[in-house]
Design a protein around this motif. Structure first.
Motif: not given
Length: 586
Positions: A44-47, A50-56, A143-145
């Protein structure tokens, strides 16, 4: 999937957490499993959090192999599971019929037609995890982490480095079983790609893993890590894997003891020729970890495994809190919460390898060992690792004499050797019930680093003062009496004599942490050890307090032949990929 022509197609297309697209994603990751999320949603480019990416990333961590009672049954009639160490000379499974781990120990369960160690396909599972890491590394920059870690370094770089390290770890899991394996690189391969990859050489794989550890370490979190990040990869973790890989690579099986039967097999089974400098490289890598000066040996060996975050542990698989070790391996004879299933029976050979408290082996006539009172004044690690006749446990005294409370006979699963496993369990000597505690699988800790260094330095330079000092540190923490400062280790040892002390120290200190199984292979001594049966002790009740009336009894005759130093590649994998040459002898 039947249309796929090889395992890599299967692995690289079935991994569904990114490849299955969802047309109706909701902004609730808890409500949607990973396999139902589209790449645009995950990356998600708005995340910025990094909530979504952290799950991966967490999903990659979940693939880390576990320890403990992980060798599952292959039959519906065999309940429970065993330690991998029960396939060594340290223990046997307590189950009355041939378990999966016993089949490994006796050679009957090692074939190209079944998965080894557990019901999990380690080959396929490792490549699945490697693909997940590649996908994460290829996409996390989208991701703009926000956020930083220690040293004001970007969090994104740390996450990418974590995935990079984990990929290297999974390659090591493959290499220590099969030797050289296909290296897939960074590319996320598609179904249309050529994935019939040949095996890389053993040397290629070692260098790849080392390079990956070096590349990842400076972007990772520093050590020690705080409680909120327990179980995450750190700089020390990458350095510890590098040191272990180099130690294995320098060892006798690969460095001068290649079992390959032709030129192709020799490339994947080890090095073409022996080089002493490989030991030096391993010693230097271990010394680099000690030089960080951020890890410390715990004063209490038990706490090393039941305290979630301590400065001896470099990296552990976070398994949460439970009484799983007690339930699976605790002695029978108790009820309710204190019921144990007695799965593991340590051998007499293992018990005999513990020195006396003065550091002298029990075979030394000056050690003070009394075979009629064999557990008194022993290395304190014996009581931290084993429950034996007379041990205090759950506010009572363990009885493993024939007909005793904890060895009553009959059909109930119980110790075969008069010994129970105590390691990894909590402080329950004076309790009446078990209570939950961390049961994390410690994969790297400082004690191993000291032992890695001592072994590699001794093999390269002989028993230098640094070798002695590394062993002194281990024995001091263990509670061995210092004596005149030598902790029972004679001065002036030869390289060969020191080698035997180091190997025994590893056996005692790292017991049941999944080292012995691989150590006896990389040292190329498994075949010699298998020539001797394993024993337990049959104890008859004594009226003399502290006296043991014991007779050694055979409990297992192991079997090992040269080809078993490396696992066979499964026939199913080779049917799918004709470029996978088989290991020697299979």
């Amino acid at each position: 999937m039947n249309s796929m022509k090889n395992t890599f197609l299967y692995l690289f297309s079935l991994i569904a957490f990114l490849s299955v697209f969802s047309t109706s994603c909701k902004k609730s990751l808890e409500a949607e499993p990973l396999e139902q999320l589209s790449p645009d949603y995950v990356w998600d480019t708005q995340d910025s959090a990094g909530v979504n990416a952290s799950r991966v990333l967490n999903d990659i961590y979940s693939e880390i192999p576990n320890g403990g009672n992980r060798v599952f049954s292959f039959t519906s009639t065999e309940p429970g599971s065993d330690f991998l160490d029960a396939a060594t000379d340290d223990a046997v499974s307590s189950y009355p019929s041939a378990t999966s781990v016993e089949q490994i120990a006796t050679g009957t369960g090692i074939t190209p037609f079944r998965n080894l160690e557990s019901s999990t396909d380690i080959w396929a599972g490792s490549y699945r995890a490697i693909r997940k890491a590649n996908i994460f590394m290829a996409n996390i920059d989208k991701v703009p982490l926000a956020g930083t870690i220690s040293g004001n370094r970007p969090l994104r770089s740390a996450w990418k480095a974590e995935a990079r390290f984990l990929r290297a770890l999974f390659y090591f899991e493959l290499v220590k079983r099969w030797g050289g394996v296909p290296i897939v690189g960074d590319e996320v391969r598609q179904i249309t790609d050529d994935v019939l990859l040949p095996r890389n050489s053993f040397s290629d794989c070692v260098e790849y893993i080392v390079k990956e550890c070096d590349a990842a370490k400076d972007s990772l979190r520093y050590d020690p890590i705080d409680n909120s990040n327990f179980g995450r990869v750190t700089r020390g973790t990458a350095m510890a894997l590098k040191a272990r890989v180099l130690l294995y690579a320098a060892s006798q099986l690969y460095n001068g003891g290649n079992i390959g039967q032709n030129a192709e097999q020799r490339l994947v089974a080890g090095y073409e020729s022996e080089q002493a400098s490989r030991w030096k490289r391993a010693a230097d890598a271990a010394a680099d970890i000690v030089a960080l000066n951020v890890f410390n040996l715990q004063s209490d060996l038990v706490n090393t495994f039941i305290v979630a975050n301590n400065n001896e542990v470099i990296f552990a698989r976070n398994n949460g809190y439970s009484t799983a070790y007690e339930t699976a391996n605790g002695p029978i004879g108790f009820t309710g919460n204190a019921t144990g299933n007695s799965r593991t029976s340590p051998t007499q050979e293992f018990v005999d390898c513990f020195t006396m408290k003065n550091g002298k082996p029990i075979t030394d006539p000056t050690s003070g060992y009394n075979p009629n009172n064999p557990y008194v004044n022993r290395d304190p690690r014996l009581d931290s690792t084993i429950l034996h006749e007379g041990s205090r446990w759950l506010s009572t005294t363990i009885e493993t004499f024939e007909g005793g409370r904890n060895k009553p006979g009959g059909s109930k699963v119980q110790t075969k050797t008069s010994y129970y496993l105590r390691k990894f369990m909590g402080h329950f000597k004076n309790q009446t019930v078990y209570s939950a505690h961390p049961r994390n699988f410690v994969m790297f800790r400082l004690a191993e680093v000291y032992l890695n260094y001592a072994e590699a330095e001794n093999e390269f330079s002989g028993p230098t003062p640094n070798v002695y000092n590394a062993l002194y540190a281990i024995r001091k923490r263990a509670g061995i009496s210092p004596g005149s400062g030598d902790y029972g280790i004679p001065a002036g040892l030869s390289k060969d004599a020191m080698r035997e002390i180091i190997r025994n120290e590893r056996r005692v200190e790292l017991a049941f942490e999944e080292h012995r199984y691989w150590d006896i292979r990389r040292w190329k001594i498994a075949a010699d050890l298998a020539k001797n049966p394993l024993h337990g002790l049959r104890i008859t009740r004594s009226e003399v307090v502290g006296s043991i009336n014991g007779t050694k009894v055979e409990v297992l005759k192991p079997f090992f032949e040269t080809k078993m130093y490396l696992y066979p590649i499964s026939q199913a994998e080779r049917d799918k990929n004709k470029n996978l040459i088989q290991n020697p002898g299979w």
